[in-house]
Design an enzyme around this catalytic site. Structure first.
Site, PDB file in Angstrom:
ATOM      1  N   GLU A  52       0.817  -1.214   0.000  1.00 43.13           N
ATOM      2  CA  GLU A  52       0.000   0.000   0.000  1.00 43.13           C
ATOM      3  C   GLU A  52       0.851   1.264   0.000  1.00 43.13           C
ATOM      4  O   GLU A  52       0.462   2.285  -0.565  1.00 43.13           O
ATOM      5  CB  GLU A  52      -0.971   0.015   1.187  1.00 43.13           C
ATOM      6  CG  GLU A  52      -2.126  -0.979   1.062  1.00 43.13           C
ATOM      7  CD  GLU A  52      -1.772  -2.388   1.494  1.00 43.13           C
ATOM      8  OE1 GLU A  52      -0.593  -2.633   1.854  1.00 43.13           O
ATOM      9  OE2 GLU A  52      -2.662  -3.259   1.482  1.00 43.13           O
ATOM     10  N   PHE A 114     -12.187  -7.768  13.194  1.00 47.53           N
ATOM     11  CA  PHE A 114     -11.066  -8.210  12.375  1.00 47.53           C
ATOM     12  C   PHE A 114     -10.685  -7.102  11.389  1.00 47.53           C
ATOM     13  O   PHE A 114     -11.525  -6.568  10.683  1.00 47.53           O
ATOM     14  CB  PHE A 114     -11.449  -9.482  11.609  1.00 47.53           C
ATOM     15  CG  PHE A 114     -10.359  -9.955  10.689  1.00 47.53           C
ATOM     16  CD1 PHE A 114      -9.115 -10.319  11.192  1.00 47.53           C
ATOM     17  CD2 PHE A 114     -10.567 -10.011   9.317  1.00 47.53           C
ATOM     18  CE1 PHE A 114      -8.099 -10.733  10.342  1.00 47.53           C
ATOM     19  CE2 PHE A 114      -9.552 -10.428   8.459  1.00 47.53           C
ATOM     20  CZ  PHE A 114      -8.314 -10.796   8.976  1.00 47.53           C
ATOM     21  N   GLN A 115      -9.437  -6.774  11.361  1.00 48.55           N
ATOM     22  CA  GLN A 115      -8.888  -5.726  10.485  1.00 48.55           C
ATOM     23  C   GLN A 115      -9.542  -4.366  10.691  1.00 48.55           C
ATOM     24  O   GLN A 115      -9.745  -3.613   9.751  1.00 48.55           O
ATOM     25  CB  GLN A 115      -8.952  -6.153   9.008  1.00 48.55           C
ATOM     26  CG  GLN A 115      -8.087  -7.381   8.761  1.00 48.55           C
ATOM     27  CD  GLN A 115      -7.789  -7.628   7.307  1.00 48.55           C
ATOM     28  OE1 GLN A 115      -8.632  -7.392   6.447  1.00 48.55           O
ATOM     29  NE2 GLN A 115      -6.591  -8.128   7.024  1.00 48.55           N
ATOM     30  N   LYS A 164     -17.764  -1.355   4.952  1.00 46.84           N
ATOM     31  CA  LYS A 164     -18.068  -2.333   3.904  1.00 46.84           C
ATOM     32  C   LYS A 164     -19.563  -2.445   3.619  1.00 46.84           C
ATOM     33  O   LYS A 164     -19.980  -2.491   2.451  1.00 46.84           O
ATOM     34  CB  LYS A 164     -17.527  -3.700   4.330  1.00 46.84           C
ATOM     35  CG  LYS A 164     -17.794  -4.777   3.304  1.00 46.84           C
ATOM     36  CD  LYS A 164     -17.078  -6.073   3.650  1.00 46.84           C
ATOM     37  CE  LYS A 164     -17.279  -7.080   2.517  1.00 46.84           C
ATOM     38  NZ  LYS A 164     -16.541  -8.329   2.773  1.00 46.84           N
ATOM     39  N   MET A 479      23.884   9.171   3.574  1.00 43.01           N
ATOM     40  CA  MET A 479      23.626  10.439   4.252  1.00 43.01           C
ATOM     41  C   MET A 479      23.818  10.296   5.762  1.00 43.01           C
ATOM     42  O   MET A 479      24.326  11.196   6.431  1.00 43.01           O
ATOM     43  CB  MET A 479      22.210  10.930   3.922  1.00 43.01           C
ATOM     44  CG  MET A 479      21.930  12.330   4.408  1.00 43.01           C
ATOM     45  SD  MET A 479      23.132  13.524   3.779  1.00 43.01           S
ATOM     46  CE  MET A 479      22.289  14.144   2.338  1.00 43.01           C
TER      47      MET A 479
HETATM   48  C1  LIG Z   1      11.879   5.626   5.924  1.00 43.20           C
HETATM   49  C2  LIG Z   1      13.130   6.310   6.325  1.00 43.20           C
HETATM   50  N1  LIG Z   1      13.918   5.754   7.286  1.00 43.20           N
HETATM   51  C3  LIG Z   1      15.066   6.368   7.661  1.00 43.20           C
HETATM   52  C4  LIG Z   1      15.448   7.546   7.082  1.00 43.20           C
HETATM   53  C5  LIG Z   1      16.734   8.231   7.517  1.00 43.20           C
HETATM   54  N2  LIG Z   1      17.688   8.308   6.400  1.00 43.20           N
HETATM   55  C6  LIG Z   1      17.835   9.443   5.679  1.00 43.20           C
HETATM   56  S1  LIG Z   1      18.935   9.264   4.435  1.00 43.20           S
HETATM   57  C7  LIG Z   1      19.270   7.681   4.871  1.00 43.20           C
HETATM   58  C8  LIG Z   1      20.267   6.874   4.093  1.00 43.20           C
HETATM   59  C9  LIG Z   1      19.798   6.514   2.723  1.00 43.20           C
HETATM   60  O1  LIG Z   1      20.692   5.579   2.162  1.00 43.20           O
HETATM   61  P1  LIG Z   1      20.723   5.304   0.624  1.00 43.20           P
HETATM   62  O2  LIG Z   1      19.344   5.100   0.112  1.00 43.20           O
HETATM   63  O3  LIG Z   1      21.695   4.225   0.351  1.00 43.20           O
HETATM   64  O4  LIG Z   1      21.194   6.695   0.021  1.00 43.20           O
HETATM   65  P2  LIG Z   1      22.635   7.397   0.097  1.00 43.20           P
HETATM   66  O5  LIG Z   1      22.558   8.431   1.168  1.00 43.20           O
HETATM   67  O6  LIG Z   1      23.664   6.353   0.378  1.00 43.20           O
HETATM   68  O7  LIG Z   1      22.786   8.015  -1.251  1.00 43.20           O
HETATM   69  C10 LIG Z   1      18.526   7.305   5.982  1.00 43.20           C
HETATM   70  C11 LIG Z   1      18.607   6.000   6.645  1.00 43.20           C
HETATM   71  C12 LIG Z   1      14.577   8.098   6.118  1.00 43.20           C
HETATM   72  N3  LIG Z   1      14.825   9.262   5.547  1.00 43.20           N
HETATM   73  N4  LIG Z   1      13.456   7.451   5.747  1.00 43.20           N
END
Ligand SMILES: Cc1ncc(C[n+]2csc(CCOP(=O)(O)OP(=O)(O)O)c2C)c(N)n1
Ligand SMILES: [Mg+2]
Lengths: 566, 165
Positions: A52, A114-115, A164, A479
């Site tokens: 979803e 349920f759900q 529903k 990041m």
């Molecule tokens: C759902 C979610 N969980 C955690 C984060 C925190 N977060 C921000 S950037 C990042 C790293 C992303 O890694 P990647 O997709 O490999 O991109 P890169 O920075 O290596 O280019 C994380 C964990 C987020 N933004 N969204």
């Protein structure tokens, strides 16, 4: 004519000219799915996502790239809770969405059936509005209201929860032509006095800067912005959400501002005497330390949402209304005055800005050993003539995409700005591709993010969506790693992506083309080859420099003029 | 931190109240008191909400309230000449006539009313602004107070100003 609630629902969507719905079935929406199946008009296509969250992001991609509302349909309970991330994402980026959730039958509500979840309660803080429909007679009008609210004023997601049993009951169907909601009257045109006051400031400024955000794109006002900016000759900077609102190749464009904005954009803001904010909201990623934000500037702020005004930063002249109406009013008023901005002061200001520009803060060198992510994005831009739709995930790759793919047109840069949702990139690209079947759609992603909605590769197979996935694989949650390098003495806690899958095989397993690119000299050829495969999804796994950093960077809490450059 | 009494007309629909309450908790605004009931027009509820904040926060509170779809109109009574009333019910123990007499004396001074009694208890009603209600409670401290119920403030502007559709 008497119709079932499910049929009324389907007819209502058709009356709203919906052509695509993104969804996932389940018990509470079975009547609705049956009605969709039986509908023979061919007007509505349902796209089955694989989660979803994917359905919601796809609807967002559809909406962000077309300006039309996105529609998603999910079942009760877990279907609804899985949709919440996408709803919150749409809320923070003001994306017009209508989300329909099935609910347990009316008499079971409150019984822990349920759900059953109270999705209206759960989403209350992250929707523009939501409804629980209690009578079959109310379905059509509620759908009408949902579309009206989602698409007018500051756009946003609206959720309609339908039990529903109601979808099986019958009622007379007639779709309302219009709705009036007495408590909801968004302001559309700017106050004439405020327009005058703004023009006073605009013409008196010596060091002005135009700072624009997603509101320009949402208001479909890119042309008006260009006319306004050219008339004045002032520098223009965009937020992450505002990219494409002003042509990046234009000489008045000074790049993105904020945490990873350009040196010239942040310094121009910092030293300006007038900030002209258009459809932007002074987010903390833009302002940096609010105490040190634009110390010498007066501020004009145009926004559709009164609550955005003076929320983070005190505003001297607020103008509430549709950007698309405000800008022409300003242009007319400026022309009517017959006065020009102070040409000498402006020339002086541009001289200063050009000095900052000469720093060339986005410069990088591509050696022949390791692929730099920046290089891949730059090549992508060259080979697509800057004209592709680009979606992205969240992380370093997102910032590089924003910095090195120069957008000249609005609605082409599709990313999760406000919520910063990893997993957004691939499903949003599906929505974009479905809305623009003949255009090039690239998803710039990372090895972490792509795995958050990787299952959508199956959706792409089913609907033959020829997305070009550009995986900038640095083997890290880059990041996070960058922050740990800068602020936690390189203690890389849980930011190393161990046990990465073989993305080439994975893509192939889903029926797509997979490529692994490890050498800088192969980048261009591989991209060309992939872009030429017009009818195939190509998953390109670029093995990039592991510990690259995004520069410039304003550390959280620092001032705009306190940038780390390299 | 100024105290503001904000009157809100909102659609009399389930969920509307929790949208307002949710807004305050989500954005970290404080609610000192809140009272709400349907108006003479049964499709509308009127809420009186007392909050505190500096000018910027109050400004945001009002804008955010207006942004809720079900909020029809609001009025910040701090911007008008207005009156406020709160209702207080206090149940006190009085096991002998001496105790009763002293309670009765306080009740008279504050122009309160005894609205119920049993062999050993009296229930007193007080209406007034916040100051009076507080002062009365203070005066009752030396007695054996069993229970205190306050309505929260109700407010209305003076003169021709009215919060109406
Ligand atoms: C759902 C979610 N969980 C955690 C984060 C925190 N977060 C921000 S950037 C990042 C790293 C992303 O890694 P990647 O997709 O490999 O991109 P890169 O920075 O290596 O280019 C994380 C964990 C987020 N933004 N969204
Ligand atoms: Mg990574």
């Amino acid at each position: 004519m008497e119709l079932t609630g499910a049929d009324i629902f389907v007819e209502s969507l058709k009356a709203e000219n919906v052509d695509t719905i993104f969804g996932y079935p389940g018990g509470a929406v079975l009547h609705i799915y049956d009605a969709l199946e039986k509908d023979e008009s061919g007007e509505l296509t349902h796209i089955l996502a694989r989660h979803e969250q994917g359905a919601l992001h796809a609807a967002e991609g559809y909406a962000k790239s077309t300006g039309k509302p996105g529609v998603a349909l999910v079942t009760s309970g877990p279907g609804a809770t899985n949709a919440v991330t996408g709803i919150a994402d749409a809320y923070l980026d003001s994306v017009p969405l209508v989300v329909i959730t099935g609910q347990v039958p009316l008499e079971l509500i409150g019984n822990d059936a349920f759900q059953e979840v109270d999705i209206v309660g759960i989403t209350r803080p992250c929707v523009k509005h939501n409804f629980l429909v209690k009578r079959v007679e109310d379905i059509a009008e509620t759908i009408k209201k949902a579309f009206y609210i989602a698409t007018t004023g500051r756009p946003g997601p609206v959720l309609v929860d339908i039990p529903k049993d109601i979808t099986a009951q019958k009622a007379e169907f007639s779709y309302p032509e219009k709705v009036h909601i007495r408590s909801y009257n968004p302001v559309v045109v700017g106050e004439p006095q405020q327009i005058k006051d703004a023009v006073d400031l605009l013409l008196a400024a010596k060091k002005p800067v135009i700072y624009t955000g997603g509101g320009v794109i949402l208001s479909n006002a890119a042309n008006e912005l260009t006319e306004f900016s050219r008339l004045l000759g002032y520098p223009v900077t965009n937020t992450l959400m505002g990219l494409g609102g002003y042509p990046a190749s234009d000489k008045q464009f000074i790049g993105m501002l904020g945490m990873h904005g350009t040196y010239e954009a942040n310094l121009t803001m910092n030293k300006s005497d007038l900030v002209v904010a258009i459809g932007a909201r002074f987010d903390d990623r833009v302002t940096g330390n609010i105490e040190k934000f634009c110390p010498d500037a007066k501020i004009i702020h145009m926004d559709i949402d009164p609550s955005s005004i003076s929320k983070n930063v005190f505003v001297d002249v607020p103008i509430v209304g549709e950007i698309k109406n405000i800008l022409p009013a300003l242009i007319d008023e400026i022309k009517a005055r017959g006065t020009q901005p102070d040409a000498d002061a402006l020339a002086e200001w541009w001289k200063q800005i050009d000095e900052w520009r000469a720093m060339d803060c986005l410069k990088f060198e591509q050696d022949d050993k390791e692929i730099k992510a920046q290089y891949v994005v730059q090549k992508l831009w060259e080979l697509t003539a800057g004209d592709a739709f680009v979606t992205s995930d969240v992380g370093q790759h997102q910032m590089w995409a924003a910095q090195y793919y120069s957008f000249d047109k609005p609605n082409r840069w599709i990313n999760s700005g406000g919520l910063g949702t990893m997993g957004f990139g691939l499903p949003s690209a599906m929505g974009v591709q479905l809305a623009h079947p003949d255009e090039t759609v690239a998803c710039v992603t990372g090895d972490g993010s792509i795995q958050m909605c990787i299952q959508e590769l199956a959706t792409c197979t089913q609907y033959q969506l020829p997305i070009k996935v550009i995986n900038l694989n640095n083997g890290y949650l880059g990041m996070v790693r960058q922050w740990q390098e800068f602020f936690y003495q390189k203690r890389y806690a849980s930011s190393y992506m161990d046990a990465l899958p073989d993305f080439v095989k994975l893509a192939e397993a889903y029926g797509h083309v997979g490529m692994r690119i490890e050498k800088p000299s192969d980048v261009e050829g591989a991209l060309k080859e992939a872009l030429a495969l017009k009818d195939r999804l190509v998953f390109m796994d670029f093995i990039t420099k592991k510990e690259g950093n995004v520069y410039p960077m304003i550390p959280a809490g620092a001032g705009q003029n306190e940038m780390i450059l390299v | 931190m100024m105290r503001h009494t904000i009157s809100i007309l909102l659609e009399n629909e389930s969920g509307a109240l929790s949208r307002v309450a949710g807004l305050f908790s989500a954005r970290g605004y404080n609610i000192e008191s809140l009272s709400v009931a349907a108006t003479d027009d049964p499709t509308l509820s009127r809420m009186t909400l007392v909050t505190r904040g500096n000018e910027q926060i109050i400004d945001q509170i009002k804008k955010q309230l207006n942004k809720l779809i079900e909020v029809v109109k609001i009025m910040d009574l701090a911007e008008h000449d207005s009156v406020e009333r709160e209702l207080l019910l206090v149940k006190v123990k009085a096991e002998n006539s001496v105790e009763f007499e002293t309670i009765k004396r306080v009740v008279d001074i504050y122009r309160a009313r005894i609205i119920d009694s049993s062999k050993t208890t009296y229930t007193v009603e007080v209406t007034g602004d916040q100051g009076k209600v507080k002062a009365f409670l203070h005066a009752m401290e030396s007695h054996n107070v069993m229970e205190v119920v306050r309505s929260g403030a109700l407010g209305i502007a003076r003169g021709m100003t009215a919060l109406k559709l």
